[in-house]
Design an enzyme around this catalytic site. Structure first.
Site, PDB file in Angstrom:
ATOM      1  CB  SER A  37      -0.977  -0.112   1.035  1.00 28.41           C
ATOM      2  OG  SER A  37      -1.809   0.977   1.305  1.00 28.41           O
ATOM      3  NE  ARG A  66      -0.459   5.253  12.899  1.00 26.55           N
ATOM      4  CZ  ARG A  66       0.859   5.110  11.708  1.00 26.55           C
ATOM      5  NH1 ARG A  66       1.602   5.769  12.627  1.00 26.55           N
ATOM      6  NH2 ARG A  66       1.228   3.902  11.278  1.00 26.55           N
ATOM      7  CG  ASP A  92      -3.448   3.740  -0.765  1.00 26.19           C
ATOM      8  OD1 ASP A  92      -3.618   3.624  -2.309  1.00 26.19           O
ATOM      9  OD2 ASP A  92      -2.821   3.307  -0.203  1.00 26.19           O
ATOM     10  CG  ASN A 127      -6.505   6.376   6.032  1.00 28.17           C
ATOM     11  OD1 ASN A 127      -7.673   5.843   5.678  1.00 28.17           O
ATOM     12  ND2 ASN A 127      -6.315   5.735   6.840  1.00 28.17           N
ATOM     13  NE  ARG A 145      -4.948   2.590  15.960  1.00 23.29           N
ATOM     14  CZ  ARG A 145      -4.425   2.256  14.396  1.00 23.29           C
ATOM     15  NH1 ARG A 145      -3.928   3.543  14.509  1.00 23.29           N
ATOM     16  NH2 ARG A 145      -4.026   1.684  14.624  1.00 23.29           N
ATOM     17  N   PRO A 146      -1.506   1.773  19.913  1.00 20.63           N
ATOM     18  CG  PRO A 146      -1.835  -0.370  20.728  1.00 20.63           C
ATOM     19  CD  PRO A 146      -1.986   0.894  20.695  1.00 20.63           C
ATOM     20  CB  SER A 147       1.381   1.996  14.299  1.00 24.56           C
ATOM     21  OG  SER A 147       1.172   1.144  12.849  1.00 24.56           O
ATOM     22  N   GLY A 148      -1.474  -0.860  13.864  1.00 23.50           N
ATOM     23  CA  GLY A 148      -0.952  -1.792  13.360  1.00 23.50           C
ATOM     24  C   GLY A 148       0.275  -2.261  12.344  1.00 23.50           C
ATOM     25  CG  ASP A 204      -6.698   0.184  -0.367  1.00 25.84           C
ATOM     26  OD1 ASP A 204      -5.481   1.396  -0.350  1.00 25.84           O
ATOM     27  OD2 ASP A 204      -6.474  -0.326  -0.338  1.00 25.84           O
TER      28      ASP A 204
END
Ligand code: 16G
Ligand code: MG
Length: 542
Positions: A64, A505, A276, A372, A496-499, A280
Protein backbone atom coordinates in the site's frame (compact mmCIF):
# COMPACT_ATOMS: atom_id res chain seq x y z
CA UNK A 1 -2.04 -32.68 -0.55
CA UNK A 2 1.46 -34.01 -1.14
CA UNK A 3 3.10 -33.05 2.16
CA UNK A 4 6.56 -34.23 1.11
CA UNK A 5 6.47 -32.02 -1.96
CA UNK A 6 5.37 -29.10 0.22
CA UNK A 7 8.28 -29.66 2.60
CA UNK A 8 10.72 -29.84 -0.29
CA UNK A 9 9.47 -26.60 -1.85
CA UNK A 10 9.23 -24.89 1.50
CA UNK A 11 12.97 -25.35 1.92
CA UNK A 12 13.44 -23.29 -1.26
CA UNK A 13 11.55 -20.45 0.46
CA UNK A 14 13.32 -20.70 3.79
CA UNK A 15 12.29 -18.56 6.73
CA UNK A 16 15.07 -16.31 8.06
CA UNK A 17 15.71 -17.68 11.54
CA UNK A 18 14.29 -15.72 14.44
CA UNK A 19 11.96 -13.64 12.26
CA UNK A 20 8.47 -13.25 13.77
CA UNK A 21 5.75 -11.46 11.84
CA UNK A 22 2.10 -10.75 12.64
CA UNK A 23 -0.85 -10.77 10.26
CA UNK A 24 -1.64 -7.12 11.05
CA UNK A 25 -4.43 -4.69 10.19
CA UNK A 26 -4.00 -5.36 6.49
CA UNK A 27 -1.92 -8.52 6.24
CA UNK A 28 1.84 -9.02 6.57
CA UNK A 29 4.01 -6.02 5.86
CA UNK A 30 7.76 -5.56 6.18
CA UNK A 31 10.96 -5.19 4.15
CA UNK A 32 10.52 -7.08 0.87
CA UNK A 33 13.65 -9.20 1.38
CA UNK A 34 12.10 -10.83 4.46
CA UNK A 35 8.91 -11.95 2.78
CA UNK A 36 9.70 -14.83 0.42
CA UNK A 37 8.72 -17.56 2.91
CA UNK A 38 5.58 -15.65 3.92
CA UNK A 39 4.46 -15.46 0.29
CA UNK A 40 4.99 -19.18 -0.30
CA UNK A 41 3.12 -20.03 2.88
CA UNK A 42 0.26 -17.66 2.09
CA UNK A 43 -0.08 -19.55 -1.19
CA UNK A 44 -0.49 -22.72 0.90
CA UNK A 45 -2.95 -21.04 3.25
CA UNK A 46 -5.03 -19.59 0.42
CA UNK A 47 -5.48 -23.14 -0.91
CA UNK A 48 -6.72 -24.33 2.48
CA UNK A 49 -9.07 -21.37 2.82
CA UNK A 50 -10.39 -21.99 -0.69
CA UNK A 51 -11.04 -25.67 0.08
CA UNK A 52 -12.75 -24.75 3.33
CA UNK A 53 -15.05 -22.09 1.85
CA UNK A 54 -15.46 -23.95 -1.47
CA UNK A 55 -14.87 -20.56 -3.08
CA UNK A 56 -12.25 -18.54 -4.91
CA UNK A 57 -9.81 -16.77 -2.57
CA UNK A 58 -7.65 -13.76 -3.47
CA UNK A 59 -4.03 -13.03 -2.65
CA UNK A 60 -2.78 -9.46 -3.09
CA UNK A 61 0.92 -8.63 -3.03
CA UNK A 62 1.30 -5.00 -1.96
CA UNK A 63 2.43 -2.79 0.90
CA UNK A 64 0.00 0.00 0.00
CA UNK A 65 1.41 3.38 1.12
CA UNK A 66 4.61 1.98 2.68
CA UNK A 67 8.00 2.85 1.16
CA UNK A 68 9.01 1.16 -2.09
CA UNK A 69 11.45 -1.19 -0.33
CA UNK A 70 8.66 -2.75 1.73
CA UNK A 71 6.15 -5.28 0.56
CA UNK A 72 3.25 -7.21 1.98
CA UNK A 73 0.54 -9.75 1.35
CA UNK A 74 -3.08 -10.13 2.31
CA UNK A 75 -5.75 -12.71 1.63
CA UNK A 76 -9.18 -11.78 0.32
CA UNK A 77 -12.21 -13.79 1.48
CA UNK A 78 -15.03 -15.03 -0.81
CA UNK A 79 -17.20 -11.92 -0.88
CA UNK A 80 -14.24 -9.67 -1.39
CA UNK A 81 -13.88 -8.97 2.32
CA UNK A 82 -10.80 -9.05 4.50
CA UNK A 83 -9.76 -12.47 5.80
CA UNK A 84 -11.81 -13.77 8.77
CA UNK A 85 -10.13 -13.13 12.17
CA UNK A 86 -9.68 -16.84 13.05
CA UNK A 87 -7.78 -17.29 9.77
CA UNK A 88 -5.58 -14.29 10.55
CA UNK A 89 -4.38 -16.35 13.50
CA UNK A 90 -3.75 -19.35 11.27
CA UNK A 91 -1.82 -17.07 8.92
CA UNK A 92 0.39 -15.83 11.76
CA UNK A 93 1.05 -19.39 12.97
CA UNK A 94 1.97 -20.64 9.53
CA UNK A 95 4.17 -17.65 8.68
CA UNK A 96 6.16 -18.05 11.90
CA UNK A 97 6.48 -21.85 11.91
CA UNK A 98 10.03 -23.16 11.82
CA UNK A 99 10.86 -25.14 8.69
CA UNK A 100 10.41 -28.58 10.31
CA UNK A 101 6.98 -27.55 11.69
CA UNK A 102 5.33 -26.36 8.46
CA UNK A 103 3.68 -29.75 7.75
CA UNK A 104 2.37 -30.05 11.28
CA UNK A 105 0.95 -26.49 11.31
CA UNK A 106 -0.77 -27.09 7.96
CA UNK A 107 -2.43 -30.25 9.28
CA UNK A 108 -3.31 -28.47 12.51
CA UNK A 109 -5.08 -25.67 10.62
CA UNK A 110 -6.87 -28.17 8.39
CA UNK A 111 -8.13 -30.00 11.44
CA UNK A 112 -9.14 -26.94 13.47
CA UNK A 113 -10.95 -25.36 10.53
CA UNK A 114 -12.45 -28.65 9.32
CA UNK A 115 -10.93 -28.31 5.84
CA UNK A 116 -11.90 -31.07 3.43
CA UNK A 117 -8.55 -31.70 1.77
CA UNK A 118 -10.24 -33.50 -1.15
CA UNK A 119 -11.97 -30.28 -2.26
CA UNK A 120 -10.72 -28.31 -5.28
CA UNK A 121 -9.05 -24.98 -4.63
CA UNK A 122 -8.90 -21.84 -6.77
CA UNK A 123 -6.90 -18.72 -5.98
CA UNK A 124 -6.58 -15.41 -7.86
CA UNK A 125 -3.51 -13.23 -7.48
CA UNK A 126 -2.79 -9.56 -8.01
CA UNK A 127 0.24 -7.36 -7.36
CA UNK A 128 1.28 -3.72 -7.22
CA UNK A 129 4.14 -2.07 -9.13
CA UNK A 130 6.90 -2.51 -6.52
CA UNK A 131 10.13 -3.93 -8.04
CA UNK A 132 9.89 -6.87 -5.59
CA UNK A 133 6.24 -7.72 -6.27
CA UNK A 134 6.63 -9.91 -9.35
CA UNK A 135 9.10 -12.32 -7.77
CA UNK A 136 7.12 -12.44 -4.53
CA UNK A 137 3.90 -13.26 -6.36
CA UNK A 138 5.78 -16.15 -8.04
CA UNK A 139 6.44 -17.50 -4.55
CA UNK A 140 2.70 -17.31 -3.81
CA UNK A 141 2.07 -19.27 -7.01
CA UNK A 142 4.66 -21.85 -6.00
CA UNK A 143 2.77 -22.36 -2.72
CA UNK A 144 -0.54 -22.73 -4.53
CA UNK A 145 0.63 -25.20 -7.15
CA UNK A 146 2.64 -27.43 -4.82
CA UNK A 147 -0.45 -27.85 -2.64
CA UNK A 148 -2.55 -28.79 -5.64
CA UNK A 149 -4.51 -25.56 -6.11
CA UNK A 150 -5.50 -23.94 -9.40
CA UNK A 151 -4.88 -20.24 -9.91
CA UNK A 152 -5.29 -17.25 -12.15
CA UNK A 153 -2.60 -14.58 -12.00
CA UNK A 154 -4.06 -11.16 -12.89
CA UNK A 155 -0.61 -9.58 -12.71
CA UNK A 156 -0.70 -5.85 -12.03
CA UNK A 157 -3.93 -4.78 -10.30
CA UNK A 158 -5.06 -2.21 -7.76
CA UNK A 159 -6.02 -3.82 -4.45
CA UNK A 160 -9.72 -2.98 -4.88
CA UNK A 161 -9.67 -4.52 -8.37
CA UNK A 162 -8.52 -7.82 -6.87
CA UNK A 163 -11.33 -7.62 -4.29
CA UNK A 164 -13.74 -6.99 -7.18
CA UNK A 165 -12.45 -10.05 -9.11
CA UNK A 166 -12.93 -12.31 -6.09
CA UNK A 167 -16.46 -11.01 -5.53
CA UNK A 168 -17.40 -11.45 -9.21
CA UNK A 169 -16.08 -14.99 -9.36
CA UNK A 170 -17.95 -16.08 -6.24
CA UNK A 171 -21.25 -14.63 -7.41
CA UNK A 172 -21.07 -16.34 -10.80
CA UNK A 173 -20.59 -13.05 -12.62
CA UNK A 174 -23.73 -11.46 -11.15
CA UNK A 175 -21.72 -8.63 -9.63
CA UNK A 176 -19.79 -8.06 -12.85
CA UNK A 177 -17.31 -9.70 -15.23
CA UNK A 178 -14.14 -10.84 -13.46
CA UNK A 179 -11.79 -9.05 -15.85
CA UNK A 180 -10.24 -5.58 -15.85
CA UNK A 181 -12.43 -4.73 -18.89
CA UNK A 182 -15.46 -5.89 -16.89
CA UNK A 183 -14.43 -3.57 -14.07
CA UNK A 184 -13.90 -0.58 -16.39
CA UNK A 185 -17.14 -1.25 -18.25
CA UNK A 186 -19.23 -1.53 -15.11
CA UNK A 187 -17.83 1.66 -13.60
CA UNK A 188 -17.73 3.79 -16.72
CA UNK A 189 -21.26 2.82 -17.75
CA UNK A 190 -22.62 3.79 -14.32
CA UNK A 191 -20.63 7.02 -14.34
CA UNK A 192 -21.77 8.07 -17.81
CA UNK A 193 -25.42 7.32 -16.98
CA UNK A 194 -25.22 9.11 -13.66
CA UNK A 195 -23.69 12.27 -15.08
CA UNK A 196 -25.93 12.47 -18.15
CA UNK A 197 -28.01 15.18 -16.47
CA UNK A 198 -25.04 17.17 -15.22
CA UNK A 199 -24.93 20.76 -16.29
CA UNK A 200 -21.40 21.97 -17.00
CA UNK A 201 -21.04 25.72 -17.06
CA UNK A 202 -17.40 25.87 -18.12
CA UNK A 203 -14.86 23.69 -19.89
CA UNK A 204 -13.06 23.04 -16.65
CA UNK A 205 -16.13 21.56 -15.02
CA UNK A 206 -14.78 18.03 -14.90
CA UNK A 207 -11.06 18.61 -15.05
CA UNK A 208 -9.29 16.68 -12.33
CA UNK A 209 -5.59 16.35 -11.60
CA UNK A 210 -4.59 13.02 -10.08
CA UNK A 211 -1.38 12.28 -8.18
CA UNK A 212 -0.93 8.52 -8.65
CA UNK A 213 1.78 8.11 -5.95
CA UNK A 214 4.05 6.62 -8.65
CA UNK A 215 2.00 3.46 -8.29
CA UNK A 216 -0.49 1.10 -9.90
CA UNK A 217 -3.22 3.78 -10.01
CA UNK A 218 -1.42 5.45 -12.92
CA UNK A 219 -1.48 2.33 -15.08
CA UNK A 220 -5.09 1.52 -14.34
CA UNK A 221 -6.40 5.07 -14.76
CA UNK A 222 -4.59 5.27 -18.09
CA UNK A 223 -6.31 2.06 -19.24
CA UNK A 224 -9.63 3.29 -17.95
CA UNK A 225 -9.42 6.68 -19.68
CA UNK A 226 -10.29 4.97 -22.96
CA UNK A 227 -13.69 4.07 -21.56
CA UNK A 228 -14.71 7.70 -21.16
CA UNK A 229 -15.15 9.30 -24.53
CA UNK A 230 -16.21 12.49 -22.80
CA UNK A 231 -17.46 13.68 -19.45
CA UNK A 232 -14.35 13.47 -17.35
CA UNK A 233 -10.96 14.80 -18.15
CA UNK A 234 -8.23 13.54 -15.86
CA UNK A 235 -4.62 14.55 -15.94
CA UNK A 236 -2.18 12.12 -14.33
CA UNK A 237 0.89 13.05 -12.27
CA UNK A 238 3.51 10.93 -10.47
CA UNK A 239 2.90 8.08 -12.87
CA UNK A 240 5.98 6.11 -11.86
CA UNK A 241 8.29 6.84 -14.78
CA UNK A 242 10.76 8.85 -12.73
CA UNK A 243 9.76 9.14 -9.06
CA UNK A 244 9.77 6.54 -6.31
CA UNK A 245 6.57 4.90 -5.09
CA UNK A 246 4.84 6.90 -2.30
CA UNK A 247 7.91 9.13 -1.96
CA UNK A 248 6.86 12.73 -1.20
CA UNK A 249 3.54 11.99 -2.88
CA UNK A 250 0.38 9.91 -2.57
CA UNK A 251 -2.66 10.11 -0.30
CA UNK A 252 -0.86 9.13 2.90
CA UNK A 253 1.85 11.77 2.41
CA UNK A 254 -0.67 14.52 1.66
CA UNK A 255 -2.92 13.62 4.59
CA UNK A 256 -0.22 13.20 7.20
CA UNK A 257 1.92 16.18 6.17
CA UNK A 258 -1.09 18.34 5.31
CA UNK A 259 0.67 19.60 2.21
CA UNK A 260 0.55 18.97 -1.56
CA UNK A 261 2.60 16.19 -3.13
CA UNK A 262 5.69 16.94 -5.15
CA UNK A 263 5.44 16.56 -8.89
CA UNK A 264 2.01 18.07 -9.50
CA UNK A 265 1.30 21.50 -11.00
CA UNK A 266 -1.53 23.14 -9.07
CA UNK A 267 -3.19 26.39 -10.05
CA UNK A 268 -5.48 28.22 -7.58
CA UNK A 269 -8.87 26.57 -7.15
CA UNK A 270 -8.02 23.57 -9.32
CA UNK A 271 -9.40 20.28 -8.11
CA UNK A 272 -6.66 17.76 -7.31
CA UNK A 273 -6.58 14.37 -5.65
CA UNK A 274 -4.04 11.77 -4.56
CA UNK A 275 -4.25 7.97 -4.58
CA UNK A 276 -2.06 5.79 -2.38
CA UNK A 277 0.34 3.13 -3.69
CA UNK A 278 -2.31 0.44 -4.27
CA UNK A 279 -5.17 2.82 -5.11
CA UNK A 280 -7.55 2.09 -2.25
CA UNK A 281 -7.36 5.56 -0.69
CA UNK A 282 -8.20 8.97 -2.10
CA UNK A 283 -7.71 12.47 -0.70
CA UNK A 284 -8.76 15.74 -2.43
CA UNK A 285 -7.13 19.19 -2.05
CA UNK A 286 -6.65 22.61 -3.65
CA UNK A 287 -4.92 25.96 -3.27
CA UNK A 288 -7.22 28.93 -2.74
CA UNK A 289 -6.69 32.29 -4.45
CA UNK A 290 -4.54 33.44 -1.51
CA UNK A 291 -2.24 30.48 -1.86
CA UNK A 292 -3.54 28.58 1.17
CA UNK A 293 -3.59 24.82 0.92
CA UNK A 294 -6.89 23.06 1.74
CA UNK A 295 -7.19 19.36 2.41
CA UNK A 296 -10.43 17.47 1.84
CA UNK A 297 -10.11 14.17 3.63
CA UNK A 298 -12.16 11.00 4.02
CA UNK A 299 -14.50 12.69 6.51
CA UNK A 300 -15.48 15.38 4.05
CA UNK A 301 -15.84 12.79 1.31
CA UNK A 302 -18.25 10.85 3.55
CA UNK A 303 -20.19 14.04 4.23
CA UNK A 304 -20.57 14.96 0.56
CA UNK A 305 -21.72 11.45 -0.30
CA UNK A 306 -24.12 11.13 2.65
CA UNK A 307 -25.81 14.42 1.91
CA UNK A 308 -26.32 13.48 -1.75
CA UNK A 309 -27.69 10.06 -0.87
CA UNK A 310 -30.03 11.60 1.70
CA UNK A 311 -31.38 13.99 -0.91
CA UNK A 312 -32.05 11.17 -3.36
CA UNK A 313 -33.80 9.09 -0.71
CA UNK A 314 -35.98 12.03 0.21
CA UNK A 315 -36.87 12.44 -3.46
CA UNK A 316 -37.96 8.83 -3.89
CA UNK A 317 -39.76 8.93 -0.52
CA UNK A 318 -38.10 5.81 0.77
CA UNK A 319 -36.97 5.62 4.38
CA UNK A 320 -34.00 3.30 4.05
CA UNK A 321 -31.77 3.61 7.08
CA UNK A 322 -28.44 5.32 6.58
CA UNK A 323 -25.47 5.07 8.94
CA UNK A 324 -22.06 6.70 8.72
CA UNK A 325 -19.11 4.81 10.18
CA UNK A 326 -15.92 6.60 11.22
CA UNK A 327 -12.90 5.99 13.44
CA UNK A 328 -11.41 8.01 16.31
CA UNK A 329 -9.36 9.88 13.68
CA UNK A 330 -12.47 11.52 12.22
CA UNK A 331 -12.27 15.25 12.68
CA UNK A 332 -14.60 16.42 15.49
CA UNK A 333 -16.19 18.96 13.15
CA UNK A 334 -17.20 16.24 10.70
CA UNK A 335 -18.92 14.18 13.38
CA UNK A 336 -20.74 17.25 14.70
CA UNK A 337 -21.83 18.26 11.19
CA UNK A 338 -23.11 14.79 10.31
CA UNK A 339 -25.01 14.41 13.57
CA UNK A 340 -26.29 17.93 14.20
CA UNK A 341 -26.78 19.43 10.75
CA UNK A 342 -27.39 16.41 8.56
CA UNK A 343 -29.08 14.36 11.26
CA UNK A 344 -27.49 11.09 10.25
CA UNK A 345 -26.39 8.59 12.90
CA UNK A 346 -22.63 8.26 13.21
CA UNK A 347 -20.78 5.25 14.64
CA UNK A 348 -17.14 4.91 15.64
CA UNK A 349 -15.12 1.70 15.24
CA UNK A 350 -11.52 0.68 15.70
CA UNK A 351 -9.03 1.64 12.98
CA UNK A 352 -8.78 -0.72 10.01
CA UNK A 353 -11.13 -1.25 7.13
CA UNK A 354 -12.41 -4.61 8.33
CA UNK A 355 -13.94 -2.98 11.42
CA UNK A 356 -15.65 -0.19 9.49
CA UNK A 357 -16.83 -2.52 6.73
CA UNK A 358 -18.37 -4.88 9.25
CA UNK A 359 -20.27 -2.10 11.04
CA UNK A 360 -21.47 -0.57 7.75
CA UNK A 361 -23.09 -3.88 6.81
CA UNK A 362 -25.67 -3.31 9.57
CA UNK A 363 -27.46 -0.58 7.59
CA UNK A 364 -29.56 -0.43 4.43
CA UNK A 365 -26.98 2.09 3.28
CA UNK A 366 -23.72 2.05 5.24
CA UNK A 367 -21.28 4.83 4.43
CA UNK A 368 -17.81 4.26 5.83
CA UNK A 369 -14.66 6.31 5.44
CA UNK A 370 -11.48 6.59 7.42
CA UNK A 371 -10.10 10.14 7.64
CA UNK A 372 -7.13 8.87 5.59
CA UNK A 373 -9.38 8.44 2.56
CA UNK A 374 -10.19 4.73 2.61
CA UNK A 375 -13.88 3.97 2.29
CA UNK A 376 -16.93 3.07 0.26
CA UNK A 377 -20.71 2.81 0.54
CA UNK A 378 -22.38 -0.56 1.09
CA UNK A 379 -25.97 -1.21 0.01
CA UNK A 380 -27.84 -4.10 1.57
CA UNK A 381 -29.52 -6.55 -0.81
CA UNK A 382 -32.91 -5.30 0.40
CA UNK A 383 -31.98 -1.68 -0.32
CA UNK A 384 -30.67 -2.62 -3.75
CA UNK A 385 -33.84 -4.53 -4.65
CA UNK A 386 -36.11 -1.75 -3.41
CA UNK A 387 -34.22 0.88 -5.39
CA UNK A 388 -34.29 -1.25 -8.56
CA UNK A 389 -38.01 -1.75 -8.18
CA UNK A 390 -38.65 1.96 -7.65
CA UNK A 391 -36.55 2.83 -10.70
CA UNK A 392 -39.14 0.84 -12.71
CA UNK A 393 -42.29 1.96 -10.92
CA UNK A 394 -41.82 5.64 -10.16
CA UNK A 395 -42.31 8.47 -12.62
CA UNK A 396 -40.58 11.68 -13.64
CA UNK A 397 -38.30 13.25 -11.05
CA UNK A 398 -38.71 10.41 -8.60
CA UNK A 399 -37.79 7.86 -11.23
CA UNK A 400 -34.73 9.90 -12.11
CA UNK A 401 -33.61 9.90 -8.48
CA UNK A 402 -34.10 6.13 -8.20
CA UNK A 403 -32.13 5.60 -11.43
CA UNK A 404 -29.32 7.74 -10.02
CA UNK A 405 -29.25 5.59 -6.91
CA UNK A 406 -29.06 2.50 -9.10
CA UNK A 407 -26.02 3.91 -10.86
CA UNK A 408 -24.43 4.84 -7.55
CA UNK A 409 -24.82 1.26 -6.34
CA UNK A 410 -22.94 0.11 -9.43
CA UNK A 411 -20.25 2.76 -8.99
CA UNK A 412 -19.30 1.97 -5.40
CA UNK A 413 -17.05 -1.03 -4.99
CA UNK A 414 -19.10 -3.25 -2.65
CA UNK A 415 -16.07 -5.35 -1.80
CA UNK A 416 -13.60 -2.69 -0.64
CA UNK A 417 -12.75 1.00 -0.51
CA UNK A 418 -11.59 1.94 -4.00
CA UNK A 419 -9.91 5.21 -5.02
CA UNK A 420 -11.05 4.92 -8.66
CA UNK A 421 -14.68 4.26 -7.86
CA UNK A 422 -14.79 6.86 -5.06
CA UNK A 423 -13.26 9.41 -7.44
CA UNK A 424 -15.95 8.76 -10.03
CA UNK A 425 -18.77 9.10 -7.48
CA UNK A 426 -17.32 12.34 -6.10
CA UNK A 427 -16.82 13.82 -9.58
CA UNK A 428 -20.37 12.86 -10.51
CA UNK A 429 -21.87 14.44 -7.39
CA UNK A 430 -19.89 17.66 -7.82
CA UNK A 431 -21.03 17.89 -11.45
CA UNK A 432 -24.67 17.09 -10.69
CA UNK A 433 -24.84 19.57 -7.82
CA UNK A 434 -22.77 22.16 -9.68
CA UNK A 435 -20.46 22.39 -6.68
CA UNK A 436 -16.93 23.78 -6.83
CA UNK A 437 -14.26 22.28 -4.62
CA UNK A 438 -14.37 25.40 -2.41
CA UNK A 439 -18.13 25.02 -1.89
CA UNK A 440 -17.63 21.38 -0.96
CA UNK A 441 -14.82 22.33 1.42
CA UNK A 442 -17.03 24.99 3.03
CA UNK A 443 -19.54 22.41 4.35
CA UNK A 444 -17.72 22.69 7.67
CA UNK A 445 -14.29 23.78 8.93
CA UNK A 446 -11.94 21.09 10.21
CA UNK A 447 -10.64 21.48 13.73
CA UNK A 448 -6.86 21.93 13.62
CA UNK A 449 -5.19 18.62 14.44
CA UNK A 450 -1.83 16.94 14.74
CA UNK A 451 -0.61 13.35 14.56
CA UNK A 452 2.70 12.27 16.10
CA UNK A 453 4.57 9.00 16.56
CA UNK A 454 6.35 7.86 19.72
CA UNK A 455 8.89 5.04 19.90
CA UNK A 456 8.47 2.71 22.87
CA UNK A 457 10.12 -0.60 23.85
CA UNK A 458 6.87 -2.58 23.47
CA UNK A 459 3.87 -0.83 21.95
CA UNK A 460 1.54 -3.58 23.20
CA UNK A 461 1.79 -2.15 26.74
CA UNK A 462 -0.83 0.29 25.47
CA UNK A 463 -4.30 -1.23 25.32
CA UNK A 464 -7.42 0.75 24.48
CA UNK A 465 -11.19 0.66 24.73
CA UNK A 466 -14.16 2.68 23.42
CA UNK A 467 -13.08 2.30 19.77
CA UNK A 468 -9.50 3.27 20.68
CA UNK A 469 -10.55 6.57 22.24
CA UNK A 470 -9.47 5.64 25.77
CA UNK A 471 -6.28 3.97 27.03
CA UNK A 472 -6.81 1.20 29.58
CA UNK A 473 -3.11 0.47 30.18
CA UNK A 474 -0.49 1.48 31.21
CA UNK A 475 -1.91 2.76 34.48
CA UNK A 476 -2.15 6.51 34.75
CA UNK A 477 -1.87 7.23 31.03
CA UNK A 478 -5.55 8.00 30.40
CA UNK A 479 -5.68 10.21 33.51
CA UNK A 480 -2.66 12.12 32.25
CA UNK A 481 -4.29 12.57 28.80
CA UNK A 482 -7.56 13.74 30.42
CA UNK A 483 -5.68 16.38 32.44
CA UNK A 484 -3.83 17.64 29.36
CA UNK A 485 -6.97 17.80 27.24
CA UNK A 486 -8.64 20.01 29.89
CA UNK A 487 -6.03 22.71 29.28
CA UNK A 488 -7.26 23.40 25.72
CA UNK A 489 -10.50 24.45 24.07
CA UNK A 490 -12.51 22.14 21.78
CA UNK A 491 -9.84 19.58 22.45
CA UNK A 492 -9.58 15.83 22.20
CA UNK A 493 -6.65 13.43 22.21
CA UNK A 494 -6.04 9.70 22.11
CA UNK A 495 -3.18 7.23 21.67
CA UNK A 496 -3.07 3.75 20.17
CA UNK A 497 -0.41 1.23 19.15
CA UNK A 498 -0.01 1.26 15.36
CA UNK A 499 -1.10 -1.90 13.55
CA UNK A 500 1.40 -1.40 10.73
CA UNK A 501 4.52 0.16 12.31
CA UNK A 502 6.47 -0.42 15.51
CA UNK A 503 5.35 2.85 17.12
CA UNK A 504 2.57 4.44 19.17
CA UNK A 505 0.37 6.98 17.38
CA UNK A 506 -0.79 10.16 19.08
CA UNK A 507 -3.71 12.24 17.81
CA UNK A 508 -4.79 15.63 19.13
CA UNK A 509 -7.21 18.29 17.97
CA UNK A 510 -8.05 21.70 19.42
CA UNK A 511 -9.34 25.16 18.53
CA UNK A 512 -6.04 26.36 16.99
CA UNK A 513 -3.09 24.73 15.26
CA UNK A 514 -0.76 25.92 18.06
CA UNK A 515 -2.99 24.28 20.66
CA UNK A 516 -3.33 21.03 18.67
CA UNK A 517 0.48 20.91 18.19
CA UNK A 518 1.15 21.61 21.83
CA UNK A 519 -1.44 19.12 23.09
CA UNK A 520 -0.06 16.41 20.77
CA UNK A 521 3.43 17.12 22.07
CA UNK A 522 2.40 16.96 25.71
CA UNK A 523 0.53 13.70 25.15
CA UNK A 524 3.63 12.29 23.41
CA UNK A 525 5.69 13.11 26.48
CA UNK A 526 3.14 11.33 28.69
CA UNK A 527 3.33 8.24 26.44
CA UNK A 528 7.12 8.38 26.47
CA UNK A 529 7.22 8.53 30.27
CA UNK A 530 4.42 6.11 31.11
CA UNK A 531 4.65 3.57 28.28
CA UNK A 532 8.39 2.91 28.17
CA UNK A 533 9.68 5.38 25.57
CA UNK A 534 13.02 4.58 23.94
CA UNK A 535 15.65 6.89 22.42
CA UNK A 536 15.40 10.63 22.65
CA UNK A 537 12.35 12.04 24.38
CA UNK A 538 9.84 13.79 22.04
CA UNK A 539 10.84 17.33 21.09
CA UNK A 540 8.32 20.12 20.50
CA UNK A 541 7.67 20.98 16.87
CA UNK A 542 8.51 17.54 15.49
C1 16G B 1 -3.99 -0.16 7.23
C2 16G B 1 -5.49 -0.23 7.07
C3 16G B 1 -6.10 1.14 7.19
C4 16G B 1 -5.70 1.78 8.50
C5 16G B 1 -4.21 1.76 8.68
C6 16G B 1 -3.86 2.17 10.08
C7 16G B 1 -6.78 -1.71 5.66
C8 16G B 1 -7.03 -2.20 4.28
N1 16G B 1 -5.83 -0.78 5.78
O1 16G B 1 -3.41 0.56 6.20
O2 16G B 1 -7.48 0.99 7.14
O3 16G B 1 -6.13 3.10 8.57
O4 16G B 1 -3.72 0.44 8.48
O5 16G B 1 -2.49 2.06 10.29
O6 16G B 1 -7.39 -2.15 6.62
P1 16G B 1 -1.90 2.17 11.73
O7 16G B 1 -2.48 1.08 12.57
O8 16G B 1 -0.43 2.09 11.52
O9 16G B 1 -2.30 3.52 12.25
MG1 MG C 1 -3.72 1.28 0.35
Amino acid sequence: MDLDAITKHSALHAKPSGLILQYGTAGFRTKAEHLDHVMFRMGLLAVLRSKQTKSTIGVMVTASHNPEEDNGVKLVDPLGEMLAPSWEEHATCLANAEEQDVQRVLLDISEKAAVDLQQDAFVVIGRDTRPSSEKLSQSVIDGITVSGGQFHDYGLLTTPQLHYMVYCRNTQGQYGKATTEGYYQKLSKAFVELTKQAFCSGDECLLLKVDCANGIGALKLREMKNYFSQGLSIQLFNVGTTGKLNHLCGADFVKSHQKPPQGIEMKPNERCCSFDGDADRIIYYYYDADGHFHLIDGDKIATLISSFLKELLLEIGESLNIGVVQTAYANGSSTRYLEDVMKVPVYCTKTGVKHLHHKAQEFDIGIYFEANGHGTVLFSKTAEMKIKQLAEELEDKKRKAAKMLENIIDLFNQAAGDAISDMLVIEAILALKGLTIQQWDALYTDLPNRQLKVKVADRQVISTTDAERKAVTPPGLQEAIDDLVKKYKLSRAFVRPSGTEDIVRVYAEADSQESADSLAHEVSLAVFQLAGGVGESPQPGL
